[in-house]
Design a protein around this motif. Structure first.
Motif, PDB file in Angstrom:
ATOM      1  N   ASP A 230       0.820  -1.219   0.000  1.00  0.00           N
ATOM      2  CA  ASP A 230       0.000   0.000   0.000  1.00  0.00           C
ATOM      3  C   ASP A 230       0.848   1.261   0.000  1.00  0.00           C
ATOM      4  OD1 ASP A 230      -2.229  -1.605   0.068  1.00  0.00           O
ATOM      5  OD2 ASP A 230      -2.425  -1.544   2.264  1.00  0.00           O
ATOM      6  N   TYR A 231       2.034   1.197   0.620  1.00  0.00           N
ATOM      7  CA  TYR A 231       2.836   2.400   0.751  1.00  0.00           C
ATOM      8  C   TYR A 231       3.623   2.720  -0.526  1.00  0.00           C
ATOM      9  CZ  TYR A 231       6.443  -1.122   1.643  1.00  0.00           C
ATOM     10  OH  TYR A 231       7.270  -2.207   1.551  1.00  0.00           O
ATOM     11  N   CYS A 232       3.642   1.814  -1.495  1.00  0.00           N
ATOM     12  CA  CYS A 232       4.390   2.042  -2.741  1.00  0.00           C
ATOM     13  C   CYS A 232       3.449   2.631  -3.789  1.00  0.00           C
ATOM     14  CB  CYS A 232       5.000   0.736  -3.253  1.00  0.00           C
ATOM     15  SG  CYS A 232       6.052   0.962  -4.712  1.00  0.00           S
ATOM     16  N   THR A 233       3.851   3.721  -4.375  1.00  0.00           N
ATOM     17  CA  THR A 233       3.007   4.413  -5.353  1.00  0.00           C
ATOM     18  C   THR A 233       3.068   3.768  -6.740  1.00  0.00           C
ATOM     19  OG1 THR A 233       4.822   5.934  -5.864  1.00  0.00           O
ATOM     20  CG2 THR A 233       3.266   6.611  -4.158  1.00  0.00           C
ATOM     21  N   ARG A 234       4.012   2.866  -6.943  1.00  0.00           N
ATOM     22  CA  ARG A 234       4.171   2.231  -8.248  1.00  0.00           C
ATOM     23  C   ARG A 234       3.254   1.009  -8.337  1.00  0.00           C
ATOM     24  NH1 ARG A 234       8.443   2.236 -12.076  1.00  0.00           N
ATOM     25  NH2 ARG A 234       9.628   3.592 -10.664  1.00  0.00           N
ATOM     26  N   GLY A 235       2.437   0.954  -9.386  1.00  0.00           N
ATOM     27  CA  GLY A 235       1.517  -0.162  -9.530  1.00  0.00           C
ATOM     28  C   GLY A 235       2.190  -1.410 -10.070  1.00  0.00           C
ATOM     29  N   SER A 236       3.165  -1.236 -10.952  1.00  0.00           N
ATOM     30  CA  SER A 236       3.881  -2.366 -11.519  1.00  0.00           C
ATOM     31  C   SER A 236       5.219  -1.875 -12.052  1.00  0.00           C
ATOM     32  CB  SER A 236       3.070  -3.018 -12.641  1.00  0.00           C
ATOM     33  OG  SER A 236       2.891  -2.104 -13.715  1.00  0.00           O
ATOM     34  N   PHE A 237       6.089  -2.806 -12.384  1.00  0.00           N
ATOM     35  CA  PHE A 237       7.384  -2.448 -12.957  1.00  0.00           C
ATOM     36  C   PHE A 237       7.898  -3.612 -13.783  1.00  0.00           C
ATOM     37  CE2 PHE A 237       8.361  -4.576  -9.005  1.00  0.00           C
ATOM     38  CZ  PHE A 237       9.477  -5.355  -9.290  1.00  0.00           C
ATOM     39  N   THR A 238       8.723  -3.302 -14.752  1.00  0.00           N
ATOM     40  CA  THR A 238       9.289  -4.315 -15.635  1.00  0.00           C
ATOM     41  C   THR A 238      10.748  -4.554 -15.269  1.00  0.00           C
ATOM     42  OG1 THR A 238       7.848  -3.528 -17.404  1.00  0.00           O
ATOM     43  CG2 THR A 238       9.657  -4.960 -18.052  1.00  0.00           C
ATOM     44  N   GLU A 239      11.186  -5.773 -15.415  1.00  0.00           N
ATOM     45  CA  GLU A 239      12.568  -6.116 -15.082  1.00  0.00           C
ATOM     46  C   GLU A 239      13.557  -5.247 -15.858  1.00  0.00           C
ATOM     47  OE1 GLU A 239      12.259 -10.855 -14.001  1.00  0.00           O
ATOM     48  OE2 GLU A 239      12.419 -10.256 -16.105  1.00  0.00           O
ATOM     49  N   ALA A 240      14.627  -4.869 -15.177  1.00  0.00           N
ATOM     50  CA  ALA A 240      15.699  -4.092 -15.787  1.00  0.00           C
ATOM     51  C   ALA A 240      17.015  -4.560 -15.183  1.00  0.00           C
ATOM     52  CB  ALA A 240      15.501  -2.601 -15.548  1.00  0.00           C
ATOM     53  N   ILE A 241      18.075  -4.485 -15.972  1.00  0.00           N
ATOM     54  CA  ILE A 241      19.402  -4.852 -15.494  1.00  0.00           C
ATOM     55  C   ILE A 241      20.362  -3.715 -15.804  1.00  0.00           C
ATOM     56  CG2 ILE A 241      19.027  -7.328 -15.755  1.00  0.00           C
ATOM     57  CD1 ILE A 241      20.519  -7.211 -18.401  1.00  0.00           C
ATOM     58  N   GLU A 242      21.563  -3.788 -15.274  1.00  0.00           N
ATOM     59  CA  GLU A 242      22.523  -2.705 -15.452  1.00  0.00           C
ATOM     60  C   GLU A 242      22.842  -2.468 -16.926  1.00  0.00           C
ATOM     61  OE1 GLU A 242      27.060  -1.417 -14.031  1.00  0.00           O
ATOM     62  OE2 GLU A 242      26.114  -3.241 -13.277  1.00  0.00           O
ATOM     63  N   GLN A 243      22.992  -3.535 -17.697  1.00  0.00           N
ATOM     64  CA  GLN A 243      23.315  -3.389 -19.111  1.00  0.00           C
ATOM     65  C   GLN A 243      22.136  -2.881 -19.942  1.00  0.00           C
ATOM     66  OE1 GLN A 243      25.914  -4.009 -21.473  1.00  0.00           O
ATOM     67  NE2 GLN A 243      27.279  -3.788 -19.718  1.00  0.00           N
ATOM     68  N   ILE A 244      20.917  -3.131 -19.460  1.00  0.00           N
ATOM     69  CA  ILE A 244      19.723  -2.670 -20.175  1.00  0.00           C
ATOM     70  C   ILE A 244      18.767  -2.051 -19.163  1.00  0.00           C
ATOM     71  CG2 ILE A 244      17.980  -3.253 -21.898  1.00  0.00           C
ATOM     72  CD1 ILE A 244      19.406  -5.888 -22.362  1.00  0.00           C
ATOM     73  N   PRO A 245      18.940  -0.765 -18.849  1.00  0.00           N
ATOM     74  CA  PRO A 245      18.052  -0.107 -17.889  1.00  0.00           C
ATOM     75  C   PRO A 245      16.630  -0.007 -18.428  1.00  0.00           C
ATOM     76  CG  PRO A 245      20.082   1.152 -18.266  1.00  0.00           C
ATOM     77  CD  PRO A 245      20.005   0.111 -19.333  1.00  0.00           C
ATOM     78  N   ALA A 246      15.726   0.449 -17.587  1.00  0.00           N
ATOM     79  CA  ALA A 246      14.333   0.622 -17.997  1.00  0.00           C
ATOM     80  C   ALA A 246      14.242   1.562 -19.195  1.00  0.00           C
ATOM     81  CB  ALA A 246      13.517   1.181 -16.828  1.00  0.00           C
ATOM     82  N   ARG A 247      13.462   1.160 -20.180  1.00  0.00           N
ATOM     83  CA  ARG A 247      13.192   1.919 -21.402  1.00  0.00           C
ATOM     84  C   ARG A 247      14.411   2.072 -22.319  1.00  0.00           C
ATOM     85  NH1 ARG A 247      10.447   4.183 -17.350  1.00  0.00           N
ATOM     86  NH2 ARG A 247      12.094   5.674 -16.902  1.00  0.00           N
ATOM     87  N   ALA A 248      15.497   1.395 -22.032  1.00  0.00           N
ATOM     88  CA  ALA A 248      16.679   1.477 -22.892  1.00  0.00           C
ATOM     89  C   ALA A 248      16.467   0.650 -24.159  1.00  0.00           C
ATOM     90  CB  ALA A 248      17.914   0.979 -22.154  1.00  0.00           C
ATOM     91  N   ARG A 249      16.919   1.162 -25.286  1.00  0.00           N
ATOM     92  CA  ARG A 249      16.785   0.470 -26.558  1.00  0.00           C
ATOM     93  C   ARG A 249      18.119  -0.083 -27.056  1.00  0.00           C
ATOM     94  NH1 ARG A 249      12.623   4.378 -29.988  1.00  0.00           N
ATOM     95  NH2 ARG A 249      10.884   4.277 -28.498  1.00  0.00           N
ATOM     96  N   THR A 250      19.163   0.127 -26.296  1.00  0.00           N
ATOM     97  CA  THR A 250      20.483  -0.399 -26.635  1.00  0.00           C
ATOM     98  C   THR A 250      21.122  -0.968 -25.381  1.00  0.00           C
ATOM     99  OG1 THR A 250      21.469   1.787 -26.262  1.00  0.00           O
ATOM    100  CG2 THR A 250      20.880   1.234 -28.526  1.00  0.00           C
ATOM    101  N   THR A 251      22.038  -1.906 -25.560  1.00  0.00           N
ATOM    102  CA  THR A 251      22.759  -2.456 -24.415  1.00  0.00           C
ATOM    103  C   THR A 251      23.885  -1.510 -24.013  1.00  0.00           C
ATOM    104  OG1 THR A 251      24.307  -3.685 -25.822  1.00  0.00           O
ATOM    105  CG2 THR A 251      22.278  -4.804 -25.166  1.00  0.00           C
ATOM    106  N   GLY A 252      24.316  -1.633 -22.767  1.00  0.00           N
ATOM    107  CA  GLY A 252      25.388  -0.781 -22.286  1.00  0.00           C
ATOM    108  C   GLY A 252      26.676  -0.991 -23.059  1.00  0.00           C
ATOM    109  N   ARG A 253      26.965  -2.227 -23.434  1.00  0.00           N
ATOM    110  CA  ARG A 253      28.214  -2.483 -24.152  1.00  0.00           C
ATOM    111  C   ARG A 253      28.176  -1.915 -25.560  1.00  0.00           C
ATOM    112  NH1 ARG A 253      28.073  -9.100 -24.581  1.00  0.00           N
ATOM    113  NH2 ARG A 253      26.284  -9.341 -25.977  1.00  0.00           N
TER     114      ARG A 253
END
Length: 231
Positions: free
Chosen positions: A83-106
């Motif tokens: 209840d205390y979290c304002t985010r309803g959902s979230f998608t997995e993200a990793i360091e090489q591919i952050p949220a909404r990223a269209r390219t890998t870090g490398r």
């Protein structure tokens, strides 16, 4: 798919589940998340166990061999129930591919290095890596910011002008009234009037990085917001 395929692919945070060849001959690499922290909410940090849906994205990655490969990352959208979290959902993200990223870090690192260290134009590198000009430029800026330190400000009373002996030399007026050499031999960095960003490049020859940024030899001049920045 065997663990050796994941090791060979070498992207931290994901695991290869299959590799296939598309009708046109392009190889498709199917990935799934292989990082426990990807299930933690980015807002509150609590791990979720409630799956909302499964989604897939196709981030661009570095080429493997002669041809490029297609990457499809199959990941989970988690539901938040606290209840205390304002985010309803979230998608997995990793360091090489952050949220909404269209390219890998490398891939971004490879692009930034190609522009910054090899002194290739942004347009050329973007075309070679199959990305847009803005994407390649952002990768270059990210690469430069990781290497640069805050330069000491030079006194505004000193003015430098283009080298008179340099063919085709021209000057760029700074807000403080000084000049920096854009073409020909660059003015000495210690004499530059105004703000200076020091950017060192290897290689030689003149390469247009973009409409307001030029490389000549191992020196770089960038015009940003009507201010001249000289290395």
């Amino acid at each position: 798919m065997t663990e050796s395929t994941t090791v060979l692919f070498g992207l931290p945070g994901v695991r290869v589940i299959s590799v296939s060849r598309e009708p046109g001959g392009t190889r498709l690499v199917e990935l799934m998340t292989d990082e426990d922290t990807a299930a933690a909410c980015p807002s509150c940090g609590v791990f979720s166990t409630s799956v909302k849906e499964r989604v897939s994205t196709r981030p661009k990655d570095i080429p493997y061999g002669v041809d490029r490969i297609l990457v499809r990352w199959n990941k989970i959208r988690w539901r938040r129930r606290e209840d205390y979290c304002t985010r309803g959902s979230f998608t997995e993200a990793i360091e090489q591919i952050p949220a909404r990223a269209r390219t890998t870090g490398r891939l971004r690192t490879q692009i930034g290095t190609a522009v910054g260290d090899a002194a290739r134009s942004v347009a050329e590198v973007a075309a070679a890596h199959g990305v847009s000009w803005p994407t390649a430029h952002r990768a270059f800026v990210e690469h430069a910011e990781a290497l640069l330190t805050e330069p000491a400000r030079c006194g505004s009373s000193v003015s430098t002008r283009p080298d008179a002996e340099s063919p085709g030399g021209s000057g760029a007026r700074t807000p403080a009234g000084g000049y920096g050499s854009i073409r020909g031999t660059p003015a000495a960095a210690g004499e530059f009037s105004g703000n200076a960003v020091f950017m060192q490049f290897r290689g030689s020859g003149q390469v247009a990085v973009d409409e307001s940024s030029h490389v000549r030899g191992d020196r770089h001049v960038m015009l940003i917001s009507d201010q001249a920045y000289l290395d």
